[in-house]
Write an enzyme that holds these catalytic residues in place. Structure first.
Site, PDB file in Angstrom:
ATOM      1  N   HIS A  22      -9.512   9.989   2.565  1.00 53.77           N
ATOM      2  CA  HIS A  22      -9.099   8.947   1.629  1.00 53.77           C
ATOM      3  C   HIS A  22      -9.270   9.491   0.215  1.00 53.77           C
ATOM      4  O   HIS A  22     -10.285  10.124  -0.088  1.00 53.77           O
ATOM      5  CB  HIS A  22      -9.946   7.675   1.818  1.00 53.77           C
ATOM      6  CG  HIS A  22      -9.326   6.476   1.178  1.00 53.77           C
ATOM      7  ND1 HIS A  22      -9.330   6.275  -0.175  1.00 53.77           N
ATOM      8  CD2 HIS A  22      -8.655   5.428   1.711  1.00 53.77           C
ATOM      9  CE1 HIS A  22      -8.689   5.144  -0.446  1.00 53.77           C
ATOM     10  NE2 HIS A  22      -8.261   4.615   0.680  1.00 53.77           N
ATOM     11  N   HIS A  53     -12.003   9.914   6.174  1.00 55.56           N
ATOM     12  CA  HIS A  53     -11.793   8.478   6.314  1.00 55.56           C
ATOM     13  C   HIS A  53     -11.341   8.055   7.708  1.00 55.56           C
ATOM     14  O   HIS A  53     -11.837   7.083   8.251  1.00 55.56           O
ATOM     15  CB  HIS A  53     -10.737   8.067   5.287  1.00 55.56           C
ATOM     16  CG  HIS A  53     -10.465   6.602   5.229  1.00 55.56           C
ATOM     17  ND1 HIS A  53     -11.451   5.674   4.984  1.00 55.56           N
ATOM     18  CD2 HIS A  53      -9.314   5.895   5.373  1.00 55.56           C
ATOM     19  CE1 HIS A  53     -10.927   4.457   4.985  1.00 55.56           C
ATOM     20  NE2 HIS A  53      -9.635   4.556   5.234  1.00 55.56           N
ATOM     21  N   ARG A  70      -1.856   9.049   9.184  1.00 53.31           N
ATOM     22  CA  ARG A  70      -1.738   7.607   9.446  1.00 53.31           C
ATOM     23  C   ARG A  70      -1.170   6.875   8.231  1.00 53.31           C
ATOM     24  O   ARG A  70      -1.592   7.117   7.104  1.00 53.31           O
ATOM     25  CB  ARG A  70      -3.126   7.047   9.758  1.00 53.31           C
ATOM     26  CG  ARG A  70      -3.175   5.554   9.902  1.00 53.31           C
ATOM     27  CD  ARG A  70      -4.607   5.092  10.030  1.00 53.31           C
ATOM     28  NE  ARG A  70      -5.344   5.279   8.800  1.00 53.31           N
ATOM     29  CZ  ARG A  70      -5.964   4.301   8.142  1.00 53.31           C
ATOM     30  NH1 ARG A  70      -5.930   3.074   8.597  1.00 53.31           N
ATOM     31  NH2 ARG A  70      -6.630   4.559   7.041  1.00 53.31           N
ATOM     32  N   GLU A  75       0.848  -1.196   0.000  1.00 50.69           N
ATOM     33  CA  GLU A  75       0.000   0.000   0.000  1.00 50.69           C
ATOM     34  C   GLU A  75       0.875   1.234   0.000  1.00 50.69           C
ATOM     35  O   GLU A  75       2.070   1.164   0.309  1.00 50.69           O
ATOM     36  CB  GLU A  75      -0.947  -0.002   1.210  1.00 50.69           C
ATOM     37  CG  GLU A  75      -2.161  -0.877   0.989  1.00 50.69           C
ATOM     38  CD  GLU A  75      -3.224  -0.739   2.053  1.00 50.69           C
ATOM     39  OE1 GLU A  75      -2.954  -0.164   3.113  1.00 50.69           O
ATOM     40  OE2 GLU A  75      -4.346  -1.225   1.814  1.00 50.69           O
ATOM     41  N   ARG A  81      -1.366   9.578   1.212  1.00 53.41           N
ATOM     42  CA  ARG A  81      -2.801   9.812   1.032  1.00 53.41           C
ATOM     43  C   ARG A  81      -3.186  11.279   0.934  1.00 53.41           C
ATOM     44  O   ARG A  81      -4.005  11.659   0.107  1.00 53.41           O
ATOM     45  CB  ARG A  81      -3.566   9.232   2.218  1.00 53.41           C
ATOM     46  CG  ARG A  81      -3.835   7.813   2.009  1.00 53.41           C
ATOM     47  CD  ARG A  81      -4.776   7.270   3.025  1.00 53.41           C
ATOM     48  NE  ARG A  81      -4.866   5.856   2.703  1.00 53.41           N
ATOM     49  CZ  ARG A  81      -5.373   4.944   3.487  1.00 53.41           C
ATOM     50  NH1 ARG A  81      -5.845   5.287   4.660  1.00 53.41           N
ATOM     51  NH2 ARG A  81      -5.417   3.698   3.124  1.00 53.41           N
TER      52      ARG A  81
END
Ligand SMILES: Cc1cc2nc3c(=O)[nH]c(=O)nc-3n(C[C@H](O)[C@H](O)[C@H](O)COP(=O)(O)OP(=O)(O)OC[C@H]3O[C@@H](n4cnc5c(N)ncnc54)[C@H](O)[C@@H]3O)c2cc1C
Length: 512
Positions: A228, A334, A369, A113, A275
């Site tokens: 997100h 998100h 995060r 990811e 992100r």
């Protein structure tokens, strides 16, 4: 005294609440209270998976480095150390509980990811990790004689006396019910629903943060909300279906209305940039093209129905074939990095009250995060909170009172305020408007039993706190972006602390 008595009260049935309850069950009687069904949680909808340094060539140290890089200077490093070092053992605990992570060729398959320097994401049933893990733990909880489950119980207030928490008051079918326990563990998840666009299901209204704040607990990092980049744009005002980052990890590319792959313009990592960078790039392209979405081109992925069965199915329901069509996507709220401050053992600043999972702020995520660290956080710090929860405590339990709360009915108006004024891009003007608009909505003292109004009241508290902290932080860092202060400022490398009735305060970042 009316109500139920337990050794431990766990509020919330996401991964944090389920895992904590299972850890506590050998230590006393547990009540697990949740406002919907056991399955109603963010955890259940988690797709991509859980990050843990279990693969060849990986190490807790590498995981730590990636986590710190994503956190943009604001991670508390000793807490991150606990996460990455204890993570692999907690994964083994899940396996011992019967969770079956996907295996390819006899080995556990590890996906990649964004912002992870190596493949380290464990997953279940392709892209249905949350459902896979929660279903197994829910079975276990239901079989346990020491855990009593209370579904459909909306916790509206903590029972407090002389600064100590003794349990919580819940509302069910318009009736109040008290739950008494020397240790109460908040596992109520995040706040996504306070925004008009969110990947979070309807339960994520920030109740735990509002409850703890009202009771006087310290909150930290409330200005940091992760957006997100890619939820499926479907119009209307329901929560959005997430298109996991692993789809870009497997080669999907973002394109604007002109068909141009644009991420190379914004970051050297292109479509796998952090992100916040991807979300803001999409936001910019959407504004330039005056359209409510961009496109995700996943046509290069071989056999998407096998690798992403849930996403594939949902797209098909909308008439979209991943191997043929570009998917309309946009950003959405998100994940909440901030929340109720806890130490490394899940203890809040209120005796008798612990917190774990997304509602808590241990400082591990800093200003942003790292993808797939939150499910891991739920089990690492869920276990720590369970071990720290005290079964016995001295003192006289107080009689509960029906709380007088500020209620507010207009959920949609609140969601729009957050999205437009406390969203992806912020400024002094926007944030000040948010606070003024909240005031204009007005509040009234309320002693009723309408759960929706009480939930909206919690949302209003959370939005106000986010706006206040975001206004104070005059810099951009991680997920917090100020149009009027676009750069990071080293003098802002500190946490903002909010506590009811106290002056604003700062906490230095713990570098260990
Ligand atoms: C669509 C989606 C995909 C995601 N994918 C991933 C991923 O792949 N990997 C990853 O690491 N993270 C992912 N995340 C984030 C992750 O799912 C959450 O951070 C994590 O599950 C939080 O777990 P939790 O147990 O703290 O809270 P939750 O799972 O949100 O559970 C909170 C619980 O508290 C209950 N509750 C709330 N308020 C009250 C109240 N007042 N009274 C009673 N009960 C209450 C709720 O009903 C719920 O049961 C994803 C999130 C979403 C929304």
């Amino acid at each position: 005294m009316w109500g139920e008595r337990y050794d431990f009260l766990v509020i919330g049935s996401g991964l944090a609440g389920l895992f904590t309850s299972l850890t506590l069950k050998d230590r006393g009687r547990v009540a697990l209270i949740t406002k919907g069904a056991l399955e109603d949680s963010n955890s259940y909808f988690a797709q991509g998976g859980m990050a843990a340094a279990v693969g060849q060539g990986d190490s807790p140290d590498l995981h730590r480095r990636d986590t710190l890089a994503a956190g943009a200077g604001l991670c508390d490093e000793p807490a991150v150390d606990l996460l990455v070092k204890e993570g692999p053992q907690r994964i083994r605990d899940l396996v011992a509980l019967g969770v079956e992570f996907d295996r390819w060729g006899g080995q556990v398959h590890l996906a990649r990811e964004a912002a992870h320097s190596i493949n380290r994401i464990l997953h279940v049933d392709g892209d249905a990790t949350g459902r896979g893990v929660c279903t197994r733990l829910i079975e276990e909880v239901k079989q346990s004689r020491e855990i009593d489950v209370y579904e459909g119980h909306f916790v509206v207030d903590l029972i407090m006396t002389e600064g100590r928490c003794w349990g919580a008051l819940a509302l069910r079918n318009e009736e109040y019910r008290a739950f008494w326990a020397p240790a109460t563990i908040l596992a109520t998840g995040g706040v996504g629903q306070v925004f008009a666009e969110t990947s979070n299901p309807p339960t994520a209204t920030g109740d735990g943060i509002a409850l703890a704040y009202r009771a006087g607990a310290m909150l930290m990092d409330m200005e940091f909300v992760q957006f997100h980049p890619t939820v499926l744009y479907t119009g209307g005002d329901k929560s959005r279906f997430l298109i996991s980052e692993t789809v870009r990890g497997e080669g999907a590319v973002l394109r604007n209305q002109g068909g141009q792959a644009f991420m190379g313009k914004y970051h050297p990592l292109g479509d796998l940039a952090p992100r916040d960078v991807v979300a803001r790039a999409i936001w910019t392209e959407m504004q330039q093209d005056a359209r409510p979405h961009v496109y995700l081109d996943a046509t290069s992925i071989k056999h998407p129905q096998d690798r992403f069965p849930t996403i594939y199915r949902r797209c098909s329901e909308m008439g979209l074939k991943m191997e043929r069509d570009w998917l309309p996507v946009g950003p959405a709220a998100h994940y909440t990095m901030g929340g109720v401050y806890t130490d490394h053992h899940g203890r809040t600043t209120i005796p008798g009250l612990l917190a774990c999972g997304e509602v808590a702020c241990t400082g591990i995520h800093g200003a942003n995060r790292l993808a797939s660290n939150s499910l891991l956080e739920a089990i690492v710090f869920g276990q720590r909170a369970a071990l720290a929860a005290e079964k016995a405590a001295s003192g006289k339990m107080p009689a509960p009172r029906i709380p007088s709360l500020s209620a507010m009915a207009n959920r949609r108006a609140l969601q729009r305020i957050s999205w437009h004024y406390v969203g992806l891009e912020r400024s002094k003007e926007l944030l000040t408007s948010a606070l003024m608009k909240l005031e204009e909505l007005g509040r009234e003292e309320y002693r009723g039993t309408d759960g929706a109004s009480l939930e909206a009241a919690n949302m209003a508290v959370v939005i106000g706190l986010m706006a206040k902290a975001a206004l104070l932080r005059e810099e951009s860092r991680g997920a917090h972006y100020r149009l009027d202060f676009p750069d990071s400022d080293p003098s802002w490398c500190k946490h903002i602390i909010l506590q009811r009735g106290e002056d604003l305060a700062f906490r230095p970042v713990d570098k260990g």
